[in-house]
Design a protein around this motif. Structure first.
Motif, PDB file in Angstrom:
ATOM      1  N   LEU A 178      -8.500   6.263   1.053  1.00  0.00           N
ATOM      2  CA  LEU A 178      -7.733   6.036  -0.441  1.00  0.00           C
ATOM      3  C   LEU A 178      -8.326   6.320  -1.286  1.00  0.00           C
ATOM      4  N   ALA A 179     -10.089   6.823  -1.586  1.00  0.00           N
ATOM      5  CA  ALA A 179     -11.108   6.644  -2.288  1.00  0.00           C
ATOM      6  C   ALA A 179     -10.877   8.111  -2.629  1.00  0.00           C
ATOM      7  N   GLU A 180     -11.119   8.655  -1.341  1.00  0.00           N
ATOM      8  CA  GLU A 180     -11.437  10.045  -1.386  1.00  0.00           C
ATOM      9  C   GLU A 180     -10.513  11.113  -2.075  1.00  0.00           C
ATOM     10  N   SER A 181      -8.906  10.468  -1.904  1.00  0.00           N
ATOM     11  CA  SER A 181      -7.666  10.713  -2.298  1.00  0.00           C
ATOM     12  C   SER A 181      -8.342  11.894  -4.127  1.00  0.00           C
ATOM     13  N   GLY A 182      -8.811  10.265  -4.335  1.00  0.00           N
ATOM     14  CA  GLY A 182      -8.911  10.082  -6.061  1.00  0.00           C
ATOM     15  C   GLY A 182      -7.385  10.099  -6.454  1.00  0.00           C
ATOM     16  N   LYS A 183      -6.714   9.795  -6.221  1.00  0.00           N
ATOM     17  CA  LYS A 183      -5.584   8.705  -6.819  1.00  0.00           C
ATOM     18  C   LYS A 183      -5.896   7.675  -7.283  1.00  0.00           C
ATOM     19  N   PHE A 184      -6.743   6.523  -6.783  1.00  0.00           N
ATOM     20  CA  PHE A 184      -6.238   5.201  -6.971  1.00  0.00           C
ATOM     21  C   PHE A 184      -7.991   5.335  -7.255  1.00  0.00           C
ATOM     22  N   GLN A 185      -8.533   4.473  -8.138  1.00  0.00           N
ATOM     23  CA  GLN A 185      -9.179   3.590  -8.129  1.00  0.00           C
ATOM     24  C   GLN A 185      -9.876   2.347  -7.812  1.00  0.00           C
ATOM     25  N   LEU A 186     -10.933   2.888  -6.355  1.00  0.00           N
ATOM     26  CA  LEU A 186     -10.390   0.706  -6.156  1.00  0.00           C
ATOM     27  C   LEU A 186     -11.715   0.365  -6.080  1.00  0.00           C
ATOM     28  N   LEU A 187     -11.471  -0.682  -6.293  1.00  0.00           N
ATOM     29  CA  LEU A 187     -12.055  -1.904  -6.800  1.00  0.00           C
ATOM     30  C   LEU A 187     -12.600  -2.397  -6.032  1.00  0.00           C
ATOM     31  N   ASP A 188     -13.860  -3.424  -6.591  1.00  0.00           N
ATOM     32  CA  ASP A 188     -14.294  -3.861  -5.258  1.00  0.00           C
ATOM     33  C   ASP A 188     -14.255  -5.699  -5.208  1.00  0.00           C
ATOM     34  N   ILE A 189     -13.930  -5.400  -3.756  1.00  0.00           N
ATOM     35  CA  ILE A 189     -13.280  -6.789  -3.622  1.00  0.00           C
ATOM     36  C   ILE A 189     -14.665  -7.828  -2.913  1.00  0.00           C
ATOM     37  N   SER A 190     -15.853  -7.888  -3.296  1.00  0.00           N
ATOM     38  CA  SER A 190     -16.985  -8.341  -2.784  1.00  0.00           C
ATOM     39  C   SER A 190     -16.728  -9.920  -3.027  1.00  0.00           C
ATOM     40  N   PRO A 191     -17.043  -9.563  -4.476  1.00  0.00           N
ATOM     41  CA  PRO A 191     -16.879 -11.463  -5.288  1.00  0.00           C
ATOM     42  C   PRO A 191     -16.081 -12.011  -4.585  1.00  0.00           C
ATOM     43  N   THR A 213       0.577  -1.076   0.068  1.00  0.00           N
ATOM     44  CA  THR A 213       0.002  -0.209   0.296  1.00  0.00           C
ATOM     45  C   THR A 213       0.653   1.462   0.164  1.00  0.00           C
ATOM     46  N   ALA A 214       2.187   1.398   0.831  1.00  0.00           N
ATOM     47  CA  ALA A 214       2.977   2.539   0.675  1.00  0.00           C
ATOM     48  C   ALA A 214       3.606   2.565  -0.190  1.00  0.00           C
ATOM     49  N   LEU A 215       4.179   1.397  -1.401  1.00  0.00           N
ATOM     50  CA  LEU A 215       4.983   1.705  -2.401  1.00  0.00           C
ATOM     51  C   LEU A 215       3.624   1.950  -3.464  1.00  0.00           C
ATOM     52  N   ALA A 216       1.956   1.388  -3.330  1.00  0.00           N
ATOM     53  CA  ALA A 216       1.425   1.797  -4.751  1.00  0.00           C
ATOM     54  C   ALA A 216       0.612   3.364  -3.933  1.00  0.00           C
ATOM     55  N   LEU A 217       1.311   4.916  -2.569  1.00  0.00           N
ATOM     56  CA  LEU A 217       0.666   5.418  -2.518  1.00  0.00           C
ATOM     57  C   LEU A 217       1.854   6.088  -3.285  1.00  0.00           C
ATOM     58  N   MET A 218       3.008   6.105  -3.590  1.00  0.00           N
ATOM     59  CA  MET A 218       4.409   6.853  -3.982  1.00  0.00           C
ATOM     60  C   MET A 218       4.366   6.920  -5.373  1.00  0.00           C
ATOM     61  N   ILE A 219       3.978   6.405  -5.879  1.00  0.00           N
ATOM     62  CA  ILE A 219       4.210   5.626  -7.686  1.00  0.00           C
ATOM     63  C   ILE A 219       2.420   6.944  -7.726  1.00  0.00           C
ATOM     64  N   ALA A 220       3.393   8.010  -8.895  1.00  0.00           N
ATOM     65  CA  ALA A 220       2.371   9.274  -9.160  1.00  0.00           C
ATOM     66  C   ALA A 220       1.610   8.807 -10.587  1.00  0.00           C
ATOM     67  N   ALA A 221       0.303   8.835 -11.031  1.00  0.00           N
ATOM     68  CA  ALA A 221      -0.591   8.258 -12.181  1.00  0.00           C
ATOM     69  C   ALA A 221      -0.099   9.512 -13.098  1.00  0.00           C
ATOM     70  N   PRO A 222       0.534   9.111 -14.575  1.00  0.00           N
ATOM     71  CA  PRO A 222       0.836  10.110 -15.744  1.00  0.00           C
ATOM     72  C   PRO A 222      -0.576  11.342 -15.757  1.00  0.00           C
ATOM     73  N   PRO A 225      -4.735   4.493 -11.151  1.00  0.00           N
ATOM     74  CA  PRO A 225      -4.049   3.104 -10.580  1.00  0.00           C
ATOM     75  C   PRO A 225      -5.600   2.450 -10.337  1.00  0.00           C
ATOM     76  N   LYS A 226      -5.614   1.236 -10.276  1.00  0.00           N
ATOM     77  CA  LYS A 226      -6.509   0.796  -9.697  1.00  0.00           C
ATOM     78  C   LYS A 226      -5.874  -0.444  -8.688  1.00  0.00           C
ATOM     79  N   LEU A 227      -6.906  -0.021  -7.480  1.00  0.00           N
ATOM     80  CA  LEU A 227      -5.936  -0.724  -6.724  1.00  0.00           C
ATOM     81  C   LEU A 227      -6.815  -1.649  -5.485  1.00  0.00           C
ATOM     82  N   ALA A 228      -7.024  -2.707  -5.615  1.00  0.00           N
ATOM     83  CA  ALA A 228      -7.594  -3.784  -4.294  1.00  0.00           C
ATOM     84  C   ALA A 228      -6.963  -3.488  -2.777  1.00  0.00           C
TER      85      ALA A 228
END
Length: 95
Positions: free
Chosen positions: A63-76, A8-17, A23-26
């Motif tokens: 993470l969702a409120e930050s707007g930096k990631f698209q959170l995936l639905d893990i319910s399935p 999660t920390a690594l994913a937060l450091m990656i900047a989207a172009p 980026p999608k994140l579960a």
């Protein structure tokens, strides 16, 4: 749990172009693997489980409120995730 926090920390450091979709994140629920003698004798504690669920919910919300990631639905896959050790799943995170 360390692996999930590190990921999660690594994913937060990656900047989207600029102009690209975020980026999608579960984010799966946190797990506590208590290998202590007390944990073996007493079994899982409800208060620890509840606290970890709240932490996961808060992390997903922020993470969702930050707007930096698209959170995936893990319910399935949530039930299957709870039934296995995601730290040693042999690449199940990719699926």
């Amino acid at each position: 749990m360390r692996a999930l926090v590190a990921f999660t920390a690594l994913a937060l450091m990656i900047a989207a172009p600029a102009g690209a979709d975020p980026p999608k994140l579960a984010v799966f629920d946190f797990e506590l693997l208590d290998t202590s003698l007390q944990g073996e004798v007493d079994g899982p504690r409800t208060d620890e489980h509840d606290r970890l669920m709240r932490v996961g919910d808060q992390l997903r919300k922020e993470l969702a409120e930050s707007g930096k990631f698209q959170l995936l639905d893990i319910s399935p896959v949530n039930a299957a995730a709870h039934g296995s050790n995601l730290q040693a799943c042999g690449g199940c995170d990719v699926q």
